[in-house]
Design a protein around this motif. Structure first.
Motif, PDB file in Angstrom:
ATOM      1  N   ILE A 145       0.704  -1.184   0.159  1.00 21.94           N
ATOM      2  CA  ILE A 145       0.254  -0.045   0.083  1.00 21.94           C
ATOM      3  C   ILE A 145       0.862   1.175  -0.070  1.00 21.94           C
ATOM      4  O   ILE A 145       0.537   2.195  -0.637  1.00 21.94           O
ATOM      5  N   TYR A 146       1.781   1.262   0.682  1.00 15.58           N
ATOM      6  CA  TYR A 146       2.525   2.527   1.102  1.00 15.58           C
ATOM      7  C   TYR A 146       2.911   3.116   0.022  1.00 15.58           C
ATOM      8  O   TYR A 146       2.885   4.638  -0.202  1.00 15.58           O
ATOM      9  N   PRO A 147       3.821   2.547  -1.149  1.00 17.35           N
ATOM     10  CA  PRO A 147       4.152   3.684  -2.430  1.00 17.35           C
ATOM     11  C   PRO A 147       3.077   3.988  -3.049  1.00 17.35           C
ATOM     12  O   PRO A 147       3.048   5.318  -3.244  1.00 17.35           O
ATOM     13  N   ALA A 148       1.961   3.571  -3.292  1.00 20.03           N
ATOM     14  CA  ALA A 148       0.896   3.902  -3.868  1.00 20.03           C
ATOM     15  C   ALA A 148       0.037   5.112  -3.224  1.00 20.03           C
ATOM     16  O   ALA A 148      -0.231   5.930  -3.651  1.00 20.03           O
ATOM     17  N   LEU A 149      -0.006   5.093  -1.832  1.00 20.97           N
ATOM     18  CA  LEU A 149      -0.301   6.206  -0.786  1.00 20.97           C
ATOM     19  C   LEU A 149       0.491   7.423  -0.884  1.00 20.97           C
ATOM     20  O   LEU A 149       0.075   8.474  -1.035  1.00 20.97           O
ATOM     21  N   LYS A 150       1.794   7.180  -0.996  1.00 19.49           N
ATOM     22  CA  LYS A 150       2.946   8.307  -1.148  1.00 19.49           C
ATOM     23  C   LYS A 150       2.495   9.110  -2.190  1.00 19.49           C
ATOM     24  O   LYS A 150       2.639  10.243  -2.634  1.00 19.49           O
ATOM     25  N   GLU A 151       2.317   8.346  -3.529  1.00 18.25           N
ATOM     26  CA  GLU A 151       2.085   8.831  -4.802  1.00 18.25           C
ATOM     27  C   GLU A 151       0.858   9.513  -4.918  1.00 18.25           C
ATOM     28  O   GLU A 151       0.869  10.613  -5.545  1.00 18.25           O
TER      29      GLU A 151
END
Length: 205
Positions: free
Chosen positions: A82-88
């Motif tokens: 989840i984290y990289p998509a959330l950061k994007e």
């Protein structure tokens, strides 16, 4: 509004009582949510598994049929990170001028346990930027603690959804968050200008 959708392999699981998969129901919920918004609203859709990518880059919601086609093309496969998509999603919304997008909101949907990430950092940045996020956990294997804390920290709602058939009503409700108020209330200081009118006699700033 940015919708962040899980496309991991488990999203291919069939939904009880229907011929659709969790992915198909989630995709359709996203389409319905976007169709409930105005053409001038800015919308984007991110999909993630082990990696992530824009299905619909952040843009005015003025091509709903084209957007729907892209969203419906999301297919499951891979793990859950989840984290990289959330950061994007945060990065894209943070680039918007608050004067042009007074309300900036994320809807995150997942059906599984995610790889670890620096969630505290991205949440702090969202809060500082005034970006809100609601989370949706589908099925019985989600990380309720993570999804609940993400939503609570950013001023959103967490929806644990054992029945994916309820996704459309949740997505539509959350999409309307960005339309909840077209009135901006904030302090201001009046400025006295010379009008030459006797009506203004004795009135100061």
């Amino acid at each position: 509004l940015v919708i962040v959708l899980d496309r991991s392999g488990s999203m291919g699981s069939p939904v009880a009582g229907s011929r659709f998969t969790q992915q198909e129901v989630a995709n359709e919920a996203a389409v319905l949510a976007l169709s409930s918004l105005f053409p001038q609203d800015l919308v984007g859709v991110l999909a993630f598994d082990d990696g992530h990518g824009w299905v619909v880059e952040l843009q005015p919601n003025n091509q709903p049929q084209r957007t729907a086609k892209f969203v419906r093309s999301i297919h499951p496969g891979g793990g859950t990170n989840i984290y990289p998509a959330l950061k994007e999603a945060y990065t894209a919304l943070n680039k918007l001028d608050p004067e042009d997008a007074a309300i900036r909101h994320i809807i995150l949907l997942t059906d599984g346990q995610s790889a670890p990430g620096d969630y505290d950092k991205v949440v702090q940045r969202m809060v500082s930027a005034g970006i809100t996020m609601s989370t949706v956990g589908v099925g019985d294997h989600v990380d309720n603690n993570l999804l609940g804390s993400l939503a609570a920290a950013t001023g959103g709602n967490y929806y644990p959804v054992p029945d994916p058939n309820k996704l459309p009503q949740i997505f539509i409700k959350e999409a309307r968050t960005i339309r909840k108020s077209l009135i901006r209330e904030q302090p201001f200081t009046p400025q006295l200008r010379s009008t030459g009118s006797p009506i203004m006699t004795g009135i100061n700033a």
